[in-house]
Design an enzyme around this catalytic site. Structure first.
Site, PDB file in Angstrom:
ATOM      1  N   PRO A   1      -2.338  -6.101 -12.969  1.00 39.78           N
ATOM      2  CA  PRO A   1      -1.478  -5.516 -14.008  1.00 39.78           C
ATOM      3  C   PRO A   1      -0.111  -6.196 -13.989  1.00 39.78           C
ATOM      4  O   PRO A   1       0.433  -6.479 -12.917  1.00 39.78           O
ATOM      5  CB  PRO A   1      -1.379  -4.038 -13.597  1.00 39.78           C
TER       6      PRO A   1
ATOM      7  N   ASN B   1       2.966  -5.342 -14.494  1.00 37.41           N
ATOM      8  CA  ASN B   1       4.163  -4.743 -13.897  1.00 37.41           C
ATOM      9  C   ASN B   1       3.987  -4.373 -12.438  1.00 37.41           C
ATOM     10  O   ASN B   1       4.837  -3.723 -11.864  1.00 37.41           O
ATOM     11  CB  ASN B   1       4.623  -3.529 -14.702  1.00 37.41           C
ATOM     12  N   CYS B   2       2.875  -4.788 -11.813  1.00 36.51           N
ATOM     13  CA  CYS B   2       2.667  -4.505 -10.392  1.00 36.51           C
ATOM     14  C   CYS B   2       3.340  -5.576  -9.548  1.00 36.51           C
ATOM     15  O   CYS B   2       3.303  -6.752  -9.885  1.00 36.51           O
ATOM     16  CB  CYS B   2       1.179  -4.487 -10.048  1.00 36.51           C
ATOM     17  N   LEU B   3       3.916  -5.162  -8.453  1.00 35.64           N
ATOM     18  CA  LEU B   3       4.565  -6.109  -7.544  1.00 35.64           C
ATOM     19  C   LEU B   3       3.540  -6.802  -6.679  1.00 35.64           C
ATOM     20  O   LEU B   3       2.490  -6.378  -6.435  1.00 35.64           O
ATOM     21  CB  LEU B   3       5.580  -5.390  -6.668  1.00 35.64           C
TER      22      LEU B   3
END
Length: 115
Positions: A111, A113-115
């Site tokens: 995804p 926006n996942c770090l």
């Protein structure tokens, strides 16, 4: 310099992974590969895991992206009911990051926006 690329070997076939363990080629995904990736994450897949994996793949087909946590919770709730459409339920299935780990096992991209 070392190569950050990884590979998963299934039945003598090397499946290329990126440095975080996501499939390089989404067409490589199979239930056996999902089991192998889940094992690397320390997860034994149950019917509840498979329900969410199928929803992650449906979400990807519908929206052409891997869901972040909030849309994943909402989508699961719409399809599996309010009991399963909760963050705590998904955290128990795919710790510590359901959107990221679930997407990885489902053979989807990380995804955004996942770090």
């Amino acid at each position: 310099m070392t190569n950050p690329e990884k590979a998963l070997e299934i039945d003598g076939r090397k499946i290329p992974l990126d440095k975080e363990g996501f499939l390089r080629n989404l067409d490589d995904w199979s239930p056996e590969i999902a089991e192998a990736i889940a094992a690397q994450e320390g997860i034994e897949l149950t019917p509840d895991h498979w329900d969410v994996i199928r929803l992650l793949q449906a979400f990807y087909r519908e929206f052409e992206l891997s869901p972040a946590m909030r849309p994943l919770v909402k989508y699961v709730g719409q399809h599996l009911g309010a009991d399963k459409g909760r963050s705590i339920f998904l955290m128990q299935l795919f710790p510590p990051s359901p959107a990221k780990i679930g997407s990885k096992i489902a053979g989807l991209p990380k995804p955004t926006n996942c770090l």
